[in-house]
Design a protein around this motif. Structure first.
Motif, PDB file in Angstrom:
ATOM      1  N   VAL A   1     -23.908  35.678  21.505  1.00  0.00           N
ATOM      2  CA  VAL A   1     -23.034  36.700  20.911  1.00  0.00           C
ATOM      3  C   VAL A   1     -21.589  36.225  20.928  1.00  0.00           C
ATOM      4  CG1 VAL A   1     -22.103  39.033  21.158  1.00  0.00           C
ATOM      5  CG2 VAL A   1     -24.549  38.655  21.445  1.00  0.00           C
ATOM      6  N   GLU A   2     -21.151  35.706  22.079  1.00  0.00           N
ATOM      7  CA  GLU A   2     -19.762  35.248  22.192  1.00  0.00           C
ATOM      8  C   GLU A   2     -19.473  34.077  21.260  1.00  0.00           C
ATOM      9  OE1 GLU A   2     -17.792  36.327  26.196  1.00  0.00           O
ATOM     10  OE2 GLU A   2     -19.333  34.827  26.627  1.00  0.00           O
ATOM     11  N   GLU A   3     -20.405  33.135  21.181  1.00  0.00           N
ATOM     12  CA  GLU A   3     -20.230  31.983  20.289  1.00  0.00           C
ATOM     13  C   GLU A   3     -20.149  32.405  18.830  1.00  0.00           C
ATOM     14  OE1 GLU A   3     -20.735  27.940  20.619  1.00  0.00           O
ATOM     15  OE2 GLU A   3     -19.119  28.964  21.671  1.00  0.00           O
TER      16      GLU A   3
ATOM     17  N   GLU B   1     -28.910  44.131  34.048  1.00  0.00           N
ATOM     18  CA  GLU B   1     -27.608  43.723  33.532  1.00  0.00           C
ATOM     19  C   GLU B   1     -27.511  42.197  33.557  1.00  0.00           C
ATOM     20  OE1 GLU B   1     -24.482  45.742  35.661  1.00  0.00           O
ATOM     21  OE2 GLU B   1     -25.747  47.520  35.962  1.00  0.00           O
ATOM     22  N   PHE B   2     -26.888  41.656  32.493  1.00  0.00           N
ATOM     23  CA  PHE B   2     -26.755  40.203  32.372  1.00  0.00           C
ATOM     24  C   PHE B   2     -25.361  39.872  31.848  1.00  0.00           C
ATOM     25  CE2 PHE B   2     -31.072  41.601  31.568  1.00  0.00           C
ATOM     26  CZ  PHE B   2     -31.798  40.858  32.483  1.00  0.00           C
ATOM     27  N   VAL B   3     -24.843  38.739  32.322  1.00  0.00           N
ATOM     28  CA  VAL B   3     -23.483  38.333  31.962  1.00  0.00           C
ATOM     29  C   VAL B   3     -23.516  36.913  31.418  1.00  0.00           C
ATOM     30  CG1 VAL B   3     -21.153  37.880  32.842  1.00  0.00           C
ATOM     31  CG2 VAL B   3     -22.442  39.845  33.688  1.00  0.00           C
ATOM     32  N   SER B   4     -22.659  36.659  30.458  1.00  0.00           N
ATOM     33  CA  SER B   4     -22.546  35.315  29.905  1.00  0.00           C
ATOM     34  C   SER B   4     -22.068  34.352  30.989  1.00  0.00           C
ATOM     35  CB  SER B   4     -21.550  35.321  28.734  1.00  0.00           C
ATOM     36  OG  SER B   4     -21.490  34.065  28.129  1.00  0.00           O
ATOM     37  N   ARG B   5     -22.838  33.269  31.211  1.00  0.00           N
ATOM     38  CA  ARG B   5     -22.514  32.321  32.280  1.00  0.00           C
ATOM     39  C   ARG B   5     -21.695  31.138  31.776  1.00  0.00           C
ATOM     40  NH1 ARG B   5     -23.164  35.230  36.806  1.00  0.00           N
ATOM     41  NH2 ARG B   5     -25.225  36.225  36.870  1.00  0.00           N
TER      42      ARG B   5
ATOM     43  N   ASN C   1     -27.688  36.903  15.453  1.00  0.00           N
ATOM     44  CA  ASN C   1     -27.892  35.533  15.946  1.00  0.00           C
ATOM     45  C   ASN C   1     -28.537  35.529  17.330  1.00  0.00           C
ATOM     46  OD1 ASN C   1     -26.758  34.440  13.630  1.00  0.00           O
ATOM     47  ND2 ASN C   1     -24.709  34.272  14.523  1.00  0.00           N
ATOM     48  N   ALA C   2     -28.065  36.426  18.185  1.00  0.00           N
ATOM     49  CA  ALA C   2     -28.540  36.421  19.571  1.00  0.00           C
ATOM     50  C   ALA C   2     -29.983  36.898  19.683  1.00  0.00           C
ATOM     51  CB  ALA C   2     -27.633  37.291  20.432  1.00  0.00           C
ATOM     52  N   LYS C   3     -30.361  37.892  18.898  1.00  0.00           N
ATOM     53  CA  LYS C   3     -31.709  38.447  19.072  1.00  0.00           C
ATOM     54  C   LYS C   3     -32.803  37.488  18.608  1.00  0.00           C
ATOM     55  CE  LYS C   3     -31.862  41.174  14.774  1.00  0.00           C
ATOM     56  NZ  LYS C   3     -31.850  42.547  14.218  1.00  0.00           N
ATOM     57  N   LEU C   4     -32.418  36.435  17.873  1.00  0.00           N
ATOM     58  CA  LEU C   4     -33.400  35.405  17.510  1.00  0.00           C
ATOM     59  C   LEU C   4     -33.980  34.738  18.750  1.00  0.00           C
ATOM     60  CD1 LEU C   4     -31.587  33.708  14.482  1.00  0.00           C
ATOM     61  CD2 LEU C   4     -33.511  35.299  14.398  1.00  0.00           C
ATOM     62  N   LEU C   5     -33.214  34.734  19.839  1.00  0.00           N
ATOM     63  CA  LEU C   5     -33.679  34.128  21.083  1.00  0.00           C
ATOM     64  C   LEU C   5     -34.802  34.929  21.732  1.00  0.00           C
ATOM     65  CD1 LEU C   5     -30.166  33.234  22.587  1.00  0.00           C
ATOM     66  CD2 LEU C   5     -31.743  31.690  21.411  1.00  0.00           C
ATOM     67  N   LEU C   6     -34.956  36.192  21.317  1.00  0.00           N
ATOM     68  CA  LEU C   6     -36.000  37.037  21.904  1.00  0.00           C
ATOM     69  C   LEU C   6     -37.379  36.755  21.307  1.00  0.00           C
ATOM     70  CD1 LEU C   6     -34.093  40.467  21.827  1.00  0.00           C
ATOM     71  CD2 LEU C   6     -34.326  38.925  23.786  1.00  0.00           C
ATOM     72  N   GLU C   7     -37.409  36.273  20.064  1.00  0.00           N
ATOM     73  CA  GLU C   7     -38.666  36.167  19.331  1.00  0.00           C
ATOM     74  C   GLU C   7     -39.725  35.303  20.009  1.00  0.00           C
ATOM     75  OE1 GLU C   7     -37.993  35.178  15.264  1.00  0.00           O
ATOM     76  OE2 GLU C   7     -36.893  37.030  14.830  1.00  0.00           O
TER      77      GLU C   7
ATOM     78  N   MET D   1     -31.656  36.264  28.592  1.00  0.00           N
ATOM     79  CA  MET D   1     -30.640  37.275  28.328  1.00  0.00           C
ATOM     80  C   MET D   1     -29.227  36.721  28.503  1.00  0.00           C
ATOM     81  SD  MET D   1     -32.352  39.727  27.253  1.00  0.00           S
ATOM     82  CE  MET D   1     -30.915  40.774  27.039  1.00  0.00           C
ATOM     83  N   GLU D   2     -29.057  35.823  29.470  1.00  0.00           N
ATOM     84  CA  GLU D   2     -27.734  35.195  29.639  1.00  0.00           C
ATOM     85  C   GLU D   2     -27.401  34.330  28.433  1.00  0.00           C
ATOM     86  OE1 GLU D   2     -27.942  33.179  33.360  1.00  0.00           O
ATOM     87  OE2 GLU D   2     -28.127  35.055  34.512  1.00  0.00           O
ATOM     88  N   GLU D   3     -28.409  33.686  27.871  1.00  0.00           N
ATOM     89  CA  GLU D   3     -28.178  32.894  26.659  1.00  0.00           C
ATOM     90  C   GLU D   3     -27.872  33.809  25.474  1.00  0.00           C
ATOM     91  OE1 GLU D   3     -27.525  29.311  24.809  1.00  0.00           O
ATOM     92  OE2 GLU D   3     -27.955  29.692  26.931  1.00  0.00           O
ATOM     93  N   CYS D   4     -28.476  35.000  25.455  1.00  0.00           N
ATOM     94  CA  CYS D   4     -28.135  35.983  24.416  1.00  0.00           C
ATOM     95  C   CYS D   4     -26.660  36.388  24.523  1.00  0.00           C
ATOM     96  CB  CYS D   4     -29.023  37.224  24.540  1.00  0.00           C
ATOM     97  SG  CYS D   4     -30.723  37.002  24.002  1.00  0.00           S
TER      98      CYS D   4
END
Length: 596
Positions: A508-510, A578-582, A451-457, A501-504
Motif C-alpha cells: 500500500v505504501e509503495e 493488527e499489522f504494521v509495515s516493516r 495492488n496490495a490485495k493481490l498478495l492475498l490471492e 499482511m506486513e507485505e500488504c
C-alpha cells in the motif's frame, strides 16, 4: 429534455441515442435556454440575472455552487416556502442522496417531469444490453432492490431515496407489467423490512432458477451483501423449498403475499440441487451454478465500487459484469454504450438532454484547492469542449432547480461516441487521508489497496471491504486501514500470516505517491502504515449504523475514510489482529506525478 419515444421499440431507442449523441451542441444550448426561460421568475435566477437570460450572462453572473451554498434555499422549501424560490413548477418530493459525504443524505428537489425523464433515460439504455447479450429475452431479471422508509419535511414534503422513488412510482394496479420482466413480485420489492425482502427475493430467485436470465443490484457492494446473506441463509431457504412452507419469521403481509405465488408445494428435488451447490467447499462461480441460464451480472462497478470486481468475478464464474449508467441524485448523466467491455474500461457516454453540463478542470495537485474555493480561478468548459485525457468535475444545471451545481465526482475523458464525450469515473473529489504535506485521494487509496490485495490471492483470501483513517494519537501520525477478509474455501480459518499482511502494508505504501513516500523516509513526518483486520460482519454493522442515520441499502457506499466517533468505535471494537509495515517505501524525485 428527452423527446418521447416508445421504450419497447429497440429501433426507436437506437435512433434516438444516435440523434442525441450527434447533435450535442445544439441540444445543450437549447437545454440551457429552456431551463433559463422557464425559471426566469424564480427568486434565485431573478436576483442574479435580472432578466438577462442569454448564455453569456448565465456564465458571468451565476456562481458555481456546492450543496452547502444551496442549502438555505432547499431548507426554506422543506419548511414550507414556495417551490418558485428555485423552480417554475412544484416538487413532487425531495430526493435523499446516497450519503457519499459522511453518510448524511442531502436533499435534492425533484419534479414529476424530471422523474419521468429519468425513467425514460433507463429505457433508452435497456436495448443496448439486449443487443450485446443474446438470450436475455428468454428469461426474467433477478434484480435486488430495496426501499427505504420515507419521511416528510416540516411542511409535509415527501423525502425518498431514488430507488424507492422508482419502485413506488409503479402503479400497483399495473404491477403485472413489472412482474412480466422481474423475477421478484413488485410487492416484495416494496416491502419496507429489508431483511424479509432480501430473503424473499432470494427465495423467489431460487424457486425460479431456470427462468433467471440476468441478475444484479444497483451497486456491486449491495449485490455482494445479497450473496453473503445467501451464504448465511441457504439452508433455511432450502428447507422452505423442500417443505413448501415459509419460515415463521417472515410476517410482512407484502412478502407473504408475494412469495405465496411461487411457494405453492414441496419441491425436494429443487432443494437438493441447491443444497448440493451451496454445500461445496468453494463458492466460486456460485451464481451460474445456482442460476444456470443467467447471461450477465449487472451492477455499478466503477469508482469506489471497482474494488469489489474481483469478488464479483469469483462468484460470477465468467459471467459478463455490466456497469450500466452513471448518475446521481442531482442528475442522471451518462450510459455505457459498450456494456461488454472490461470493468476497468467502462466509460459513460453523456446524454446531453438530461441537463446542462459544464466541467471544472481538475489537476491533481490542485484538487484540494479546487474543492474548497469558489472555482473562479479554474477552467470551466462546456460539454463539447472537454479534452481527451483530462480530468473534470461535472457542474450541472437541471430543470428541477439546480444551477451550476458541483456534483463532487472526478471524471476522465476517454473519447467520444459520435459528438458526445465519454467519461471514466475516477472517484470522489476529496482528500481521504492527510498527515503532513501528503494528500491521498480516493483514487490513490483504491489503487494502492487493489495492488496490495493481490498478495492475498495465493492464500485463498479475499478483501471483503475496507475503510481508513488517520491516527494522530501518537507521533508521528500514520494511516490506518481496516480490512475485513473472507476466504475462497468454505469454513477455512481466517488467520492471515503476519508476513503476508506486513507485505500488504508495505505494498500500500509503495503504491502511494512520492509525497507520501518522502514523508515516510523522514520518520518525523509520517509513521508506518497499519492494517487492522476486523471480524466477519463488521462492515455490515457499519452499514447498519449509517442506515440508522438515514442512508439507504440500495444506495449505500462504504465510506473510504471515517472520522466520526461512532463508526470508529464499531471498527475498533471489531479488530482481531493488527499489522504494521516493516519496511520503508522507496522515494525517487522522478516518480513525482504532476497530474492524473
Amino acid at each position: 429534455m428527452l423527446p418521447r419515444f416508445d421504450p419497447t421499440n429497440p429501433k426507436a431507442c437506437f435512433s434516438l441515442l444516435e440523434d442525441v449523441t450527434t447533435n450535442v451542441k445544439q441540444i445543450q444550448d437549447s437545454v440551457l435556454e429552456a431551463i433559463l426561460s422557464r425559471n426566469a421568475q424564480t427568486e434565485y435566477l431573478r436576483g442574479l440575472l435580472n432578466g438577462r437570460l442569454h448564455k453569456q450572462s448565465f456564465k458571468k453572473n451565476l456562481p458555481i455552487v456546492t450543496y452547502e451554498d444551496y442549502r438555505s434555499y432547499i431548507d426554506r422549501i422543506a419548511n414550507g416556502e414556495s417551490y418558485d424560490l428555485i423552480c417554475d413548477r412544484p416538487f413532487s418530493l425531495l430526493l435523499a442522496s446516497s450519503g457519499t459525504s459522511g453518510g448524511i443524505p442531502k436533499l435534492i428537489p425533484l419534479t414529476a417531469e424530471e422523474l419521468e425523464q429519468r425513467i425514460l433515460f433507463a429505457s433508452l439504455y435497456a436495448p443496448l444490453v439486449f443487443k450485446h447479450i443474446q438470450g436475455l429475452s428468454e428469461g426474467k431479471s433477478l434484480m435486488f432492490y430495496f426501499v427505504t422508509r420515507e419521511s416528510e419535511t416540516a411542511s409535509g414534503l415527501l423525502v425518498r431515496f431514488m430507488f424507492t422513488c422508482v419502485l413506488k412510482s409503479v402503479n400497483p394496479t399495473n404491477s403485472f407489467l413489472w412482474d412480466r420482466i422481474q423475477i421478484s413480485p413488485h410487492e416484495i420489492l416494496t416491502c419496507a423490512d429489508t431483511t424479509q425482502s432480501m430473503y424473499c427475493q432470494l427465495l423467489c430467485g431460487l424457486l425460479q432458477r431456470e427462468n433467471v436470465a440476468r441478475l444484479g443490484a444497483p451497486f456491486a457492494s449491495s449485490l455482494l451483501k445479497v450473496i453473503k446473506f445467501l451464504e448465511d441463509h441457504w439452508q433455511e431457504l432450502c428447507l422452505n423449498i423442500r417443505t413448501g412452507c415459509l419460515s415463521d419469521w417472515i410476517t410482512d403481509p407484502q412478502c407473504v403475499s408475494g412469495i405465496g405465488k411461487y411457494l405453492t408445494c414441496p419441491n425436494p428435488e429443487l432443494a437438493s440441487v441447491i443444497e448440493q451447490e451451496c454445500s461445496k467447499t468453494s463458492w466460486e462461480a456460485i451464481v451460474p451454478r445456482l442460476w444456470p441460464k443467467a447471461k450477465c451480472i449487472e451492477a455499478i462497478i466503477t469508482g469506489s465500487m471497482a474494488q469489489y470486481t474481483p469478488m464479483l468475478e469469483f462468484y460470477g464464474g465468467g459471467l459478463p459484469l455490466i456497469s450500466s449508467f452513471y448518475g446521481s441524485s442531482e442528475c442522471f448523466i451518462g450510459v455505457n454504450v459498450n456494456p461488454l467491455c472490461k470493468p476497468c474500461d467502462v466509460s459513460y457516454t453523456i446524454i446531453p438532454n438530461m441537463g446542462y453540463f459544464e466541467f471544472l478542470e481538475v489537476e491533481k495537485d490542485q484538487q484540494e484547492e479546487v474543492a474548497h474555493d469558489s472555482a473562479k480561478n479554474h477552467a470551466v468548459v462546456d460539454l463539447v469542449d472537454v479534452k481527451i485525457g483530462h480530468d473534470y468535475e461535472p457542474v450541472v444545471t437541471t430543470f428541477s432547480g439546480l444551477y451550476r451545481y458541483r456534483v463532487g465526482d472526478v471524471l476522465r475523458v476517454t473519447g467520444f461516441y459520435n459528438n458526445a464525450p465519454q467519461f471514466h469515473f475516477v472517484g470522489r473529489q476529496k482528500v481521504v487521508l492527510s498527515i503532513d504535506m501528503d494528500k491521498t485521494y480516493e483514487e490513490d487509496l483504491l489503487k494502492a489497496v487493489t495492488n496490495a490485495k493481490l498478495l492475498l490471492e495465493p492464500h485463498d483470501l479475499m478483501l471483503v471491504d475496507f475503510t481508513s483513517r488517520v491516527d494522530s494519537s501518537s507521533f508521528p501520525g500514520h494511516y490506518v486501514l481496516y480490512w475485513e477478509l473472507g476466504t475462497k474455501v468454505k469454513d477455512a480459518k481466517l488467520k492471515p500470516k503476519p508476513e503476508v499482511m506486513e507485505e500488504c502494508c508495505f505494498t500500500v505504501e509503495e503504491s502511494l505517491d512520492a509525497v507520501y513516500r518522502k514523508g515516510r523516509k523522514n520518520d518525523n513526518n509520517i509513521g508506518p502504515l497499519e492494517i487492522k483486520v476486523v471480524k466477519r460482519g463488521t462492515f455490515d454493522e457499519l452499514m447498519n449504523f449509517f442506515l440508522s442515520r438515514g442512508s439507504s441499502v440500495s444506495q449505500f457506499k462504504t465510506p473510504r475514510s471515517v472520522t466520526n466517533k461512532e463508526p470508529l468505535t464499531i471498527l475498533e471494537a471489531a479488530v482481531v489482529s493488527e499489522f504494521v509495515s516493516r519496511k520503508t517505501p522507496s522515494w525517487e524525485p522522478h516518480e513525482l506525478h504532476s497530474n492524473r
